[in-house]
Every structure is written in structure tokens, then in C-alpha cells.
Enzyme design. Sequence first.
Site, PDB file in Angstrom:
ATOM      1  N   ARG A   1       0.820  -1.217   0.000  1.00  0.00           N
ATOM      2  CA  ARG A   1       0.000   0.000   0.000  1.00  0.00           C
ATOM      3  C   ARG A   1       0.853   1.265   0.000  1.00  0.00           C
ATOM      4  NH1 ARG A   1      -3.240   2.601   4.380  1.00  0.00           N
ATOM      5  NH2 ARG A   1      -5.127   3.499   3.439  1.00  0.00           N
TER       6      ARG A   1
ATOM      7  N   HIS B   1       0.315   4.521  -2.450  1.00  0.00           N
ATOM      8  CA  HIS B   1       0.039   5.859  -1.934  1.00  0.00           C
ATOM      9  C   HIS B   1       1.162   6.839  -2.254  1.00  0.00           C
ATOM     10  CE1 HIS B   1      -3.504   5.184   1.024  1.00  0.00           C
ATOM     11  NE2 HIS B   1      -3.577   4.358  -0.006  1.00  0.00           N
TER      12      HIS B   1
ATOM     13  N   VAL C   1       0.884  10.332  -5.782  1.00  0.00           N
ATOM     14  CA  VAL C   1       1.136  11.732  -5.397  1.00  0.00           C
ATOM     15  C   VAL C   1       2.496  12.154  -5.953  1.00  0.00           C
ATOM     16  CG1 VAL C   1       1.300  13.347  -3.476  1.00  0.00           C
ATOM     17  CG2 VAL C   1      -0.177  11.338  -3.279  1.00  0.00           C
TER      18      VAL C   1
ATOM     19  N   SER D   1       8.019  10.600  -1.730  1.00  0.00           N
ATOM     20  CA  SER D   1       7.572  11.799  -1.002  1.00  0.00           C
ATOM     21  C   SER D   1       6.770  11.406   0.239  1.00  0.00           C
ATOM     22  CB  SER D   1       6.747  12.712  -1.912  1.00  0.00           C
ATOM     23  OG  SER D   1       5.571  12.070  -2.373  1.00  0.00           O
TER      24      SER D   1
ATOM     25  N   ASN E   1      -3.800   8.605   4.712  1.00  0.00           N
ATOM     26  CA  ASN E   1      -2.628   8.031   5.387  1.00  0.00           C
ATOM     27  C   ASN E   1      -2.668   8.107   6.915  1.00  0.00           C
ATOM     28  OD1 ASN E   1      -1.368   7.388   2.933  1.00  0.00           O
ATOM     29  ND2 ASN E   1      -0.477   9.427   2.755  1.00  0.00           N
TER      30      ASN E   1
ATOM     31  N   HIS F   1      -6.382  -5.725  -2.766  1.00  0.00           N
ATOM     32  CA  HIS F   1      -7.218  -5.895  -1.588  1.00  0.00           C
ATOM     33  C   HIS F   1      -7.478  -7.370  -1.287  1.00  0.00           C
ATOM     34  CE1 HIS F   1      -9.034  -1.546  -1.768  1.00  0.00           C
ATOM     35  NE2 HIS F   1      -7.758  -1.578  -1.430  1.00  0.00           N
TER      36      HIS F   1
END
Length: 325
Positions: free
Chosen positions: A60, A64, A68, A74, A92, A191
Site C-alpha cells: 500500500r 500511496h 502523489v 515523497s 494516510n 485488496h
Amino acid sequence: MGFSMSVLVFSMLVFTPLCYSEYLNPQFYARSCPKAQEIVRSVVANAVARETRMAASLLRLHFHDCFVKGCDASLLLDSSGTIISEKGSLPNNNSARGFEVIDAIKSALEKECPQTVSCADILAIAARDSTVLAGGPYWNVPLGRRDSTGASLSGSNNNIPAPINTLPTIITKFKLVGLNTVDLVTLSGSHTIGFSRCTSFRQRLYNQTGNGQPDPTLDQSYAAQLRSGCPRSGGDNNLFPLDRVTPAKFDNHYFKNIVGAKGLLNSDEILFTKSQTTMELVKTYAENNNLFIDQFAKSMIKMGNISPLTGSRGEIRKNCRRINT
């Protein structure tokens, strides 16, 4: 479903190529740090042996991060004088985890080959190794990413697909980073492992349409089970397996659950109820685990290619939590 839709879905899957970035190369560290991937694999394996859930958490983190500003680590930056961390964003906060495992990997790599392997590449390799440890596919990870010197809290709040987003919104968020509908359905298959917090699906149990009623697309016996551990108020952080059948095994039961109206998140179930194209992909994967596994590797490579910093852009952080000084 008409014959033409079957052919379309099958051709979308069969002819999706492995997309290696022109800037990234699986052999990037072959000379500069030949043991790099071995070191990552060892630390990840130890972490997952201690806690099975960590495989999903590390996978994950890569998602994430990449959604971005691209796959640039980052997400790993802590807040400092000039940086507002992405760790505090809605997707987050109290949710993203595994940062200490990334720290351990980075520490081991800095001893082996100082300032050579980027934190962004660590995330990409750890995601692959986590998938393999859970029984999923292996793929050669294209490498050579560099690390960003900034973060984007607004990007983290707005660009990461959310459980409550509509399907058109999720499709748009994927499209903005160069990922298509096949990638969307395939990568949602991550998932198949991991857990979700009560707060991420509570509205499906009590007030999905604003009338105080449960989501009609959710199997009602399953909803009753969920309500026993996810009350109308409180228990926000209570955890539930995203795949109720094989929560620690990387397989296609996630898709079988959706077909049976037992997808946990709204963003899972709408893949089956809101679009003919995504529904057919879900059904295809529910019936063919090998096809899902094969395409997952291809879509992960594609996701890992989102806007990497290469060449002289960015830096190789010594500590993944802060920029070099």
C-alpha cells in the site's frame, strides 16, 4: 454479456504489454550495489514473518506514494521546517504503516553501499517482495528512481483513490497518472490481502444512501457480521479483512467476494455494480486466477513508472524520512 464484450475484455488483458520505462532498468544497481535486492528481500521477509499484515502495508505504501507526484518516496518524508508530511493526509493518517520496515531496509543498504539506492526504489522492491511472500506474482522491478525533496499534502488528500469515491472519480484519478480501467480493476485486486478500518466502510452498514439504510449491494448477512464489530459510532480503528475468505493469501478470492456482494469497501463493490466494463473484468478475474496474477505484475510495473525522478533530478536520501542537508 454479449460476445463482443467478452472478446473486448479478453483482448484488453491479453494484449496489455509489460511497460518498462525508458528511464528505469531492472539492472540499475547491478554494479553499484549488487546485493541491493537481496537486502530488501531479507528485511521484508523478516518483517512479514513477524506480522503477516505487513505485506499488505508495504504494498500500500508504494500505491500511496506513486499517486502523489509520482513514485518518488515523497510519502516517507516527515514534517520539518520546509515540509508538511503526506503522512497526515486523510488516506494516510492512522492508516499508512510500515515506515519502520523501510527505515530498516535503508539502514542496511547504507551500510552495504552508502547513498546509492533510493527510497523510491526501496518502496518499489518491497512492494514486489511483499506480493511474492503473500503468494502473488514475481516481476523484475525497473529501477533507477530518485527521491523527491518535497511532499504534497494536498496531492495526498486529493489524488489517492478513496473508498467513498464514485467509480467515475476513481477512473479519473487513475487516468490522471496514466493508468487505464484494466489497471484500475487489476490493482484493486491488491485488496486480496490486508485489512481495512471500520471508518472506511461504516456508511455502507448504516447510511449508504442517506436514508439510514444499509447498502443494498452488500450481502445482508455479511453486513450483519460487520455491524457486530463496526458500531454506528466508535470503533473507528477496528480492523476487518479486505478478503474475508483468504485474507493473507494473494489470490482471486477478492473478485469472487465482489461477485457475491461481499466486497468490503464501496470502492470494491462498485467495480461490479456501476460499469459493464469493470463488471466483466471482475467476473473474468473471479473465474481465472492466473489471468489476474499475470496482469497484476504488468499493472504494478506500469504504476511504478508514474513520473519517476531520474538523472540529476531529486536526490538519493541518506534517511528516507528527511531530505539531505
